[in-house]
Scaffold this motif. Sequence first.
Motif, PDB file in Angstrom:
ATOM      1  N   ASN A 116       1.009  -1.196  -0.247  1.00 16.74           N
ATOM      2  CA  ASN A 116       0.252   0.117  -0.414  1.00 16.74           C
ATOM      3  C   ASN A 116       0.568   1.198   0.275  1.00 16.74           C
ATOM      4  O   ASN A 116       0.713   2.275  -1.217  1.00 16.74           O
ATOM      5  CB  ASN A 116      -0.790   0.068   1.527  1.00 16.74           C
ATOM      6  CG  ASN A 116      -2.046  -1.238   1.403  1.00 16.74           C
ATOM      7  OD1 ASN A 116      -2.143  -1.882   0.027  1.00 16.74           O
ATOM      8  ND2 ASN A 116      -2.671  -1.305   2.462  1.00 16.74           N
ATOM      9  N   ILE A 117       1.485   1.222   0.560  1.00 16.45           N
ATOM     10  CA  ILE A 117       2.862   2.370   0.510  1.00 16.45           C
ATOM     11  C   ILE A 117       3.228   2.235  -0.493  1.00 16.45           C
ATOM     12  O   ILE A 117       3.674   3.603  -0.865  1.00 16.45           O
ATOM     13  CB  ILE A 117       3.832   2.217   1.944  1.00 16.45           C
ATOM     14  CG1 ILE A 117       3.567   2.319   3.197  1.00 16.45           C
ATOM     15  CG2 ILE A 117       4.416   3.181   2.016  1.00 16.45           C
ATOM     16  CD1 ILE A 117       4.264   1.579   4.899  1.00 16.45           C
ATOM     17  N   GLU A 118       3.971   1.369  -1.138  1.00 13.21           N
ATOM     18  CA  GLU A 118       4.892   1.443  -2.388  1.00 13.21           C
ATOM     19  C   GLU A 118       3.149   2.184  -3.451  1.00 13.21           C
ATOM     20  O   GLU A 118       4.031   2.671  -5.050  1.00 13.21           O
ATOM     21  CB  GLU A 118       4.969  -0.111  -3.178  1.00 13.21           C
ATOM     22  CG  GLU A 118       6.283  -0.623  -1.727  1.00 13.21           C
ATOM     23  CD  GLU A 118       6.456  -1.852  -2.401  1.00 13.21           C
ATOM     24  OE1 GLU A 118       7.023  -2.360  -1.789  1.00 13.21           O
ATOM     25  OE2 GLU A 118       5.962  -2.921  -3.324  1.00 13.21           O
ATOM     26  N   GLY A 119       2.089   1.856  -2.960  1.00 10.94           N
ATOM     27  CA  GLY A 119       0.940   2.168  -4.357  1.00 10.94           C
ATOM     28  C   GLY A 119       1.603   3.809  -4.324  1.00 10.94           C
ATOM     29  O   GLY A 119       1.001   4.281  -5.594  1.00 10.94           O
ATOM     30  N   VAL A 131      13.653   9.497  -4.707  1.00  9.86           N
ATOM     31  CA  VAL A 131      13.858   9.973  -3.724  1.00  9.86           C
ATOM     32  C   VAL A 131      12.361   8.877  -2.983  1.00  9.86           C
ATOM     33  O   VAL A 131      12.702   9.022  -1.778  1.00  9.86           O
ATOM     34  CB  VAL A 131      12.984  11.626  -3.935  1.00  9.86           C
ATOM     35  CG1 VAL A 131      12.892  12.638  -2.825  1.00  9.86           C
ATOM     36  CG2 VAL A 131      14.285  12.120  -4.852  1.00  9.86           C
ATOM     37  N   LEU A 132      11.502   8.920  -3.730  1.00  8.48           N
ATOM     38  CA  LEU A 132       9.869   8.301  -3.087  1.00  8.48           C
ATOM     39  C   LEU A 132      10.260   6.860  -2.281  1.00  8.48           C
ATOM     40  O   LEU A 132       9.970   6.317  -1.268  1.00  8.48           O
ATOM     41  CB  LEU A 132       8.811   8.280  -4.028  1.00  8.48           C
ATOM     42  CG  LEU A 132       8.528   9.765  -4.127  1.00  8.48           C
ATOM     43  CD1 LEU A 132       6.842   9.843  -5.145  1.00  8.48           C
ATOM     44  CD2 LEU A 132       8.351  10.878  -3.014  1.00  8.48           C
ATOM     45  N   GLY A 133      11.232   6.056  -3.302  1.00  6.68           N
ATOM     46  CA  GLY A 133      11.370   4.854  -3.110  1.00  6.68           C
ATOM     47  C   GLY A 133      12.462   4.983  -2.283  1.00  6.68           C
ATOM     48  O   GLY A 133      11.535   4.254  -0.931  1.00  6.68           O
ATOM     49  N   THR A 179      13.217   0.414  -2.673  1.00  3.38           N
ATOM     50  CA  THR A 179      14.421   0.883  -3.521  1.00  3.38           C
ATOM     51  C   THR A 179      14.851   0.669  -4.404  1.00  3.38           C
ATOM     52  O   THR A 179      15.878   1.903  -5.068  1.00  3.38           O
ATOM     53  CB  THR A 179      15.658   0.501  -1.764  1.00  3.38           C
ATOM     54  OG1 THR A 179      15.376  -0.645  -2.044  1.00  3.38           O
ATOM     55  CG2 THR A 179      15.364   0.938  -0.568  1.00  3.38           C
ATOM     56  N   MET A 180      14.248  -0.229  -5.129  1.00  4.23           N
ATOM     57  CA  MET A 180      14.339  -0.435  -6.755  1.00  4.23           C
ATOM     58  C   MET A 180      13.981   0.281  -7.516  1.00  4.23           C
ATOM     59  O   MET A 180      13.236  -0.530  -8.799  1.00  4.23           O
ATOM     60  CB  MET A 180      15.748  -1.657  -6.789  1.00  4.23           C
ATOM     61  CG  MET A 180      16.770  -1.558  -6.397  1.00  4.23           C
ATOM     62  SD  MET A 180      17.575  -3.462  -6.674  1.00  4.23           S
ATOM     63  CE  MET A 180      17.392  -4.074  -5.367  1.00  4.23           C
ATOM     64  N   TYR A 181      12.184   1.014  -6.887  1.00  3.80           N
ATOM     65  CA  TYR A 181      10.950   1.196  -7.863  1.00  3.80           C
ATOM     66  C   TYR A 181      11.410   1.644  -8.674  1.00  3.80           C
ATOM     67  O   TYR A 181      10.247   2.070  -9.783  1.00  3.80           O
ATOM     68  CB  TYR A 181      10.066   1.614  -6.853  1.00  3.80           C
ATOM     69  CG  TYR A 181       9.099   1.018  -6.844  1.00  3.80           C
ATOM     70  CD1 TYR A 181       8.247   0.152  -8.010  1.00  3.80           C
ATOM     71  CD2 TYR A 181       7.299   1.381  -5.755  1.00  3.80           C
ATOM     72  CE1 TYR A 181       7.118  -0.330  -8.295  1.00  3.80           C
ATOM     73  CE2 TYR A 181       6.015   0.450  -5.771  1.00  3.80           C
ATOM     74  CZ  TYR A 181       5.876   0.281  -7.424  1.00  3.80           C
ATOM     75  OH  TYR A 181       5.074  -0.890  -7.271  1.00  3.80           O
ATOM     76  N   CYS A 182      12.396   2.737  -9.260  1.00  3.60           N
ATOM     77  CA  CYS A 182      12.835   3.653 -10.104  1.00  3.60           C
ATOM     78  C   CYS A 182      12.714   2.441 -11.657  1.00  3.60           C
ATOM     79  O   CYS A 182      12.370   3.203 -12.518  1.00  3.60           O
ATOM     80  CB  CYS A 182      13.623   4.134  -9.659  1.00  3.60           C
ATOM     81  SG  CYS A 182      15.540   3.691  -9.665  1.00  3.60           S
ATOM     82  N   LEU A 183      13.249   1.227 -11.687  1.00 10.00           N
ATOM     83  CA  LEU A 183      13.344   0.624 -12.912  1.00 10.00           C
ATOM     84  C   LEU A 183      12.412   0.460 -13.146  1.00 10.00           C
ATOM     85  O   LEU A 183      12.121   0.365 -14.090  1.00 10.00           O
ATOM     86  CB  LEU A 183      14.013  -0.615 -12.530  1.00 10.00           C
ATOM     87  CG  LEU A 183      15.540  -0.862 -11.217  1.00 10.00           C
ATOM     88  CD1 LEU A 183      15.330  -1.757 -11.423  1.00 10.00           C
ATOM     89  CD2 LEU A 183      16.396  -0.260 -12.709  1.00 10.00           C
ATOM     90  N   CYS A 184      11.237   0.224 -12.301  1.00  2.59           N
ATOM     91  CA  CYS A 184       9.684   0.009 -12.859  1.00  2.59           C
ATOM     92  C   CYS A 184       9.034   1.399 -13.207  1.00  2.59           C
ATOM     93  O   CYS A 184       8.826   0.615 -14.211  1.00  2.59           O
ATOM     94  CB  CYS A 184       8.576  -0.285 -11.794  1.00  2.59           C
ATOM     95  SG  CYS A 184       7.230  -0.801 -12.699  1.00  2.59           S
ATOM     96  N   GLY A 185       8.985   2.407 -12.986  1.00  2.00           N
ATOM     97  CA  GLY A 185       9.017   3.544 -13.543  1.00  2.00           C
ATOM     98  C   GLY A 185       9.492   3.895 -14.807  1.00  2.00           C
ATOM     99  O   GLY A 185       9.092   4.425 -16.032  1.00  2.00           O
TER     100      GLY A 185
END
Length: 338
Positions: free
Chosen positions: A171-174, A220-222, A255-261
């Motif tokens: 939910n937070i990652e959302g 930044v957000l991740g 921490t690596m969510y930017c890759l999905c973006g």
Amino acid sequence: MFVGFFFAKPLLELMATPEDVIDLSSLYMRIYFAGMPFFMVYNFGAAILRSIGDTKRPLYFLLISGIVNVLFNLCFVIVFEMGVAGVALATIISEGISSALILLCLKHMDGPLHFELKDMRFHKELALQMLEVGLPAGLQGIIFSISNVLIQSSINSFGSLVMAGNTAASNIEGFVYTSMNAVYQTSLSFTSQNFGAKKYNRIDKILLECLVIVSIVGLVLGQGTYFFGQQLLSIYSSDERVIQFGINRLAVISTMYCLCGIMDTLVGSLRGIGYSILPMLVSLTGVCLIRVIWIFTVFKAVHTTFSLYISYPITWVITLVAHGICFMVVRKKIRRVA
């Protein structure tokens, strides 16, 4: 909606949902699925407004909906003691309000966006064009959901505490994903507008700027959600074990969510220049298929949450590289035509 409503419990049983939460989970799902038409109307209406650059009003309507959701949550859960049913009911009421606001907005607009129910007609040619672009994306979303069901089933095998921590972290990652998805939508809209206007020289600049923005937002957000994970997860649960399980997920995925973006932004550019099937096939292979294989091989051999979570960044890297290659090939083809 009908499948989800009537088969909620059997589907949850297939996902190996723990017995101590399955009844409440199926109740929540049935109520939530009943509100899907509101969710659909808001998203379609918001997309229409965003297509002309009006991103503020959909945001305002969503803010109003969010405030209503919180207030009804407090009322139904604390005052009326409705539990999970109250949370689900508050969600669909808030979605109903946001969809009504969108329709009222379109009704009071002048020009081609003016909405009148009595004037609605079915246009075969336009419908086929929309299906050509939208169906592959929709199919991709369905298959993505199936792979996520397999992952959730794997999470459920660790018990309700891990399940709770995983859900809270998800939910937070959302919030991070939603922020990055806004850049994907921007890439899609700006690329398609310039492609339609035959201003091909702008396409590369749009992609580059969107990639820079989504990388910064994701990093930044991740990193921020992981750094403040203890405080954020404590909003969802006071159980230290649940919080720790949530932090374990944030450490790998957030921490690596930017890759999905980055991956999604490349997809937006490809769809913006009229290629919808290609990114679907790449995403289904790079994300869904590899994750499914991973679950039945690596995860089966090393049955830990880390071995499951690490499949996310691995598949993101593989898929974004494949999308990047596809974009370069397609872009070269457009240059020859231009």
